[in-house]
Design a protein around this motif. Structure first.
Motif, PDB file in Angstrom:
ATOM      1  N   VAL A   1      58.014  68.200  45.107  1.00 25.94           N
ATOM      2  CA  VAL A   1      57.768  66.771  44.885  1.00 25.94           C
ATOM      3  C   VAL A   1      57.059  66.134  46.076  1.00 25.94           C
ATOM      4  O   VAL A   1      56.092  65.393  45.907  1.00 25.94           O
ATOM      5  N   PHE A   2      57.536  66.424  47.286  1.00 26.05           N
ATOM      6  CA  PHE A   2      56.978  65.802  48.488  1.00 26.05           C
ATOM      7  C   PHE A   2      56.388  66.869  49.416  1.00 26.05           C
ATOM      8  O   PHE A   2      56.575  66.841  50.616  1.00 26.05           O
TER       9      PHE A   2
ATOM     10  N   PRO B   1      55.176  58.338  50.387  1.00 22.83           N
ATOM     11  CA  PRO B   1      53.799  58.790  50.177  1.00 22.83           C
ATOM     12  C   PRO B   1      53.085  57.973  49.098  1.00 22.83           C
ATOM     13  O   PRO B   1      53.696  57.524  48.145  1.00 22.83           O
ATOM     14  N   PRO B   2      51.794  57.790  49.269  1.00 23.09           N
ATOM     15  CA  PRO B   2      51.044  57.092  48.215  1.00 23.09           C
ATOM     16  C   PRO B   2      50.906  57.989  46.981  1.00 23.09           C
ATOM     17  O   PRO B   2      50.719  59.200  47.110  1.00 23.09           O
ATOM     18  N   VAL B   3      51.061  57.408  45.816  1.00 25.54           N
ATOM     19  CA  VAL B   3      50.905  58.147  44.566  1.00 25.54           C
ATOM     20  C   VAL B   3      50.184  57.264  43.560  1.00 25.54           C
ATOM     21  O   VAL B   3      50.190  56.048  43.676  1.00 25.54           O
ATOM     22  N   ARG B   4      49.576  57.898  42.583  1.00 23.24           N
ATOM     23  CA  ARG B   4      48.928  57.129  41.514  1.00 23.24           C
ATOM     24  C   ARG B   4      49.954  56.505  40.589  1.00 23.24           C
ATOM     25  O   ARG B   4      49.775  55.411  40.105  1.00 23.24           O
TER      26      ARG B   4
ATOM     27  N   LEU C   1      59.476  61.292  37.260  1.00 17.36           N
ATOM     28  CA  LEU C   1      59.690  62.330  36.259  1.00 17.36           C
ATOM     29  C   LEU C   1      59.565  63.720  36.883  1.00 17.36           C
ATOM     30  O   LEU C   1      60.331  64.631  36.538  1.00 17.36           O
ATOM     31  N   HIS C   2      58.621  63.891  37.802  1.00 12.17           N
ATOM     32  CA  HIS C   2      58.479  65.164  38.513  1.00 12.17           C
ATOM     33  C   HIS C   2      59.730  65.448  39.335  1.00 12.17           C
ATOM     34  O   HIS C   2      60.254  66.566  39.332  1.00 12.17           O
ATOM     35  N   PHE C   3      60.235  64.454  40.037  1.00 15.83           N
ATOM     36  CA  PHE C   3      61.469  64.584  40.817  1.00 15.83           C
ATOM     37  C   PHE C   3      62.631  65.005  39.910  1.00 15.83           C
ATOM     38  O   PHE C   3      63.369  65.936  40.234  1.00 15.83           O
ATOM     39  N   LEU C   4      62.773  64.326  38.773  1.00 13.96           N
ATOM     40  CA  LEU C   4      63.860  64.665  37.845  1.00 13.96           C
ATOM     41  C   LEU C   4      63.713  66.088  37.314  1.00 13.96           C
ATOM     42  O   LEU C   4      64.698  66.826  37.214  1.00 13.96           O
ATOM     43  N   SER C   5      62.494  66.486  36.977  1.00 11.24           N
ATOM     44  CA  SER C   5      62.309  67.834  36.437  1.00 11.24           C
ATOM     45  C   SER C   5      62.566  68.895  37.497  1.00 11.24           C
ATOM     46  O   SER C   5      63.224  69.901  37.228  1.00 11.24           O
ATOM     47  N   VAL C   6      62.083  68.681  38.715  1.00 10.70           N
ATOM     48  CA  VAL C   6      62.314  69.644  39.791  1.00 10.70           C
ATOM     49  C   VAL C   6      63.801  69.723  40.123  1.00 10.70           C
ATOM     50  O   VAL C   6      64.342  70.811  40.350  1.00 10.70           O
ATOM     51  N   ASN C   7      64.456  68.588  40.137  1.00 12.02           N
ATOM     52  CA  ASN C   7      65.877  68.561  40.482  1.00 12.02           C
ATOM     53  C   ASN C   7      66.787  68.920  39.306  1.00 12.02           C
ATOM     54  O   ASN C   7      67.999  68.904  39.438  1.00 12.02           O
TER      55      ASN C   7
ATOM     56  N   ALA D   1      77.295  71.883  45.409  1.00 10.50           N
ATOM     57  CA  ALA D   1      76.709  73.081  44.796  1.00 10.50           C
ATOM     58  C   ALA D   1      75.215  72.919  44.525  1.00 10.50           C
ATOM     59  O   ALA D   1      74.454  73.875  44.662  1.00 10.50           O
ATOM     60  N   GLY D   2      74.774  71.735  44.164  1.00  7.41           N
ATOM     61  CA  GLY D   2      73.367  71.513  43.845  1.00  7.41           C
ATOM     62  C   GLY D   2      72.488  71.140  45.029  1.00  7.41           C
ATOM     63  O   GLY D   2      71.264  71.100  44.900  1.00  7.41           O
ATOM     64  N   LEU D   3      73.086  70.904  46.192  1.00 10.81           N
ATOM     65  CA  LEU D   3      72.351  70.401  47.354  1.00 10.81           C
ATOM     66  C   LEU D   3      71.168  71.286  47.754  1.00 10.81           C
ATOM     67  O   LEU D   3      70.049  70.800  47.916  1.00 10.81           O
ATOM     68  N   ALA D   4      71.385  72.569  47.920  1.00 10.42           N
ATOM     69  CA  ALA D   4      70.304  73.460  48.388  1.00 10.42           C
ATOM     70  C   ALA D   4      69.160  73.518  47.385  1.00 10.42           C
ATOM     71  O   ALA D   4      67.988  73.444  47.767  1.00 10.42           O
ATOM     72  N   PHE D   5      69.480  73.633  46.098  1.00 11.97           N
ATOM     73  CA  PHE D   5      68.436  73.654  45.067  1.00 11.97           C
ATOM     74  C   PHE D   5      67.610  72.376  45.113  1.00 11.97           C
ATOM     75  O   PHE D   5      66.378  72.412  45.075  1.00 11.97           O
ATOM     76  N   ASN D   6      68.300  71.249  45.192  1.00 13.87           N
ATOM     77  CA  ASN D   6      67.604  69.969  45.164  1.00 13.87           C
ATOM     78  C   ASN D   6      66.758  69.745  46.416  1.00 13.87           C
ATOM     79  O   ASN D   6      65.639  69.240  46.328  1.00 13.87           O
ATOM     80  N   TYR D   7      67.278  70.116  47.581  1.00 14.28           N
ATOM     81  CA  TYR D   7      66.514  69.921  48.811  1.00 14.28           C
ATOM     82  C   TYR D   7      65.241  70.760  48.796  1.00 14.28           C
ATOM     83  O   TYR D   7      64.145  70.250  49.052  1.00 14.28           O
ATOM     84  N   LEU D   8      65.374  72.035  48.507  1.00 12.41           N
ATOM     85  CA  LEU D   8      64.196  72.911  48.527  1.00 12.41           C
ATOM     86  C   LEU D   8      63.175  72.506  47.474  1.00 12.41           C
ATOM     87  O   LEU D   8      61.973  72.490  47.740  1.00 12.41           O
TER      88      LEU D   8
END
Length: 148
Positions: free
Chosen positions: A138-139, A74-77, A84-90, A125-132
């Motif tokens: 993030v996307f 996706p295009p982003v600014r 950083l958003h990806f890291l914080s969400v994950n 163990a972290g897969l479901a949290f990270n996917y959702l």
């Protein structure tokens, strides 16, 4: 680009998206494990600090691969801001991942001897949290296109 998909096609697209996310996760697992062993054995960081470094490198790898292959580049600014958003969400899935890894390293000698086992258990163990979190925060533009 198709804005709304038929229900059947949307369900198929969601399955493909999850499988793509999981495949990227396998690459992340390989990177995570490789960097952990490098950090532990060659950099002397040990099992815990080495895992923090390996997780950061693996998370960066999965962010790049997911943004291109799973969620359509996706295009982003600002790529830095998205990363950083990806890291914080994950971070929730990352905490689950690291907690499982650390608990196993502390309590099971086979995992201490072969930390790849702990990395694998933590990743699962972290897969479901990270996917959702990745899909809906993030996307989220892609989730909307696939009919959620």
């Amino acid at each position: 680009m198709i804005r709304r998909l038929t229900p059947r096609l949307a369900a198929l697209a969601r399955r493909f998206q999850f499988l793509s996310f999981a495949a990227v996760g396998v690459v992340g697992f390989i990177v995570d494990t490789g960097v952990l062993y490098l950090a532990k054995d060659d950099l002397g960081l040990g099992l815990y600090a080495g895992r923090l470094l390996s997780f950061l490198v693996a998370a960066t790898t999965t962010w790049l691969l997911n943004r291109v292959f799973t969620f359509g580049n996706p295009p982003v600014r600002s790529l830095l801001r998205e990363w950083l958003h990806f890291l914080s969400v994950n971070s929730i899935g990352g905490l689950v991942n690291y907690g499982v890894y650390s608990g196993l390293v502390l309590t099971i000698s086979r995992v201490t001897e072969h930390p790849v086992l702990g990395v694998a258990a933590g990743a699962i163990a972290g897969l479901a949290f990270n996917y959702l979190g990745t899909k809906h925060a993030v996307f989220r533009h892609r989730a909307a296109q696939l009919g959620r």
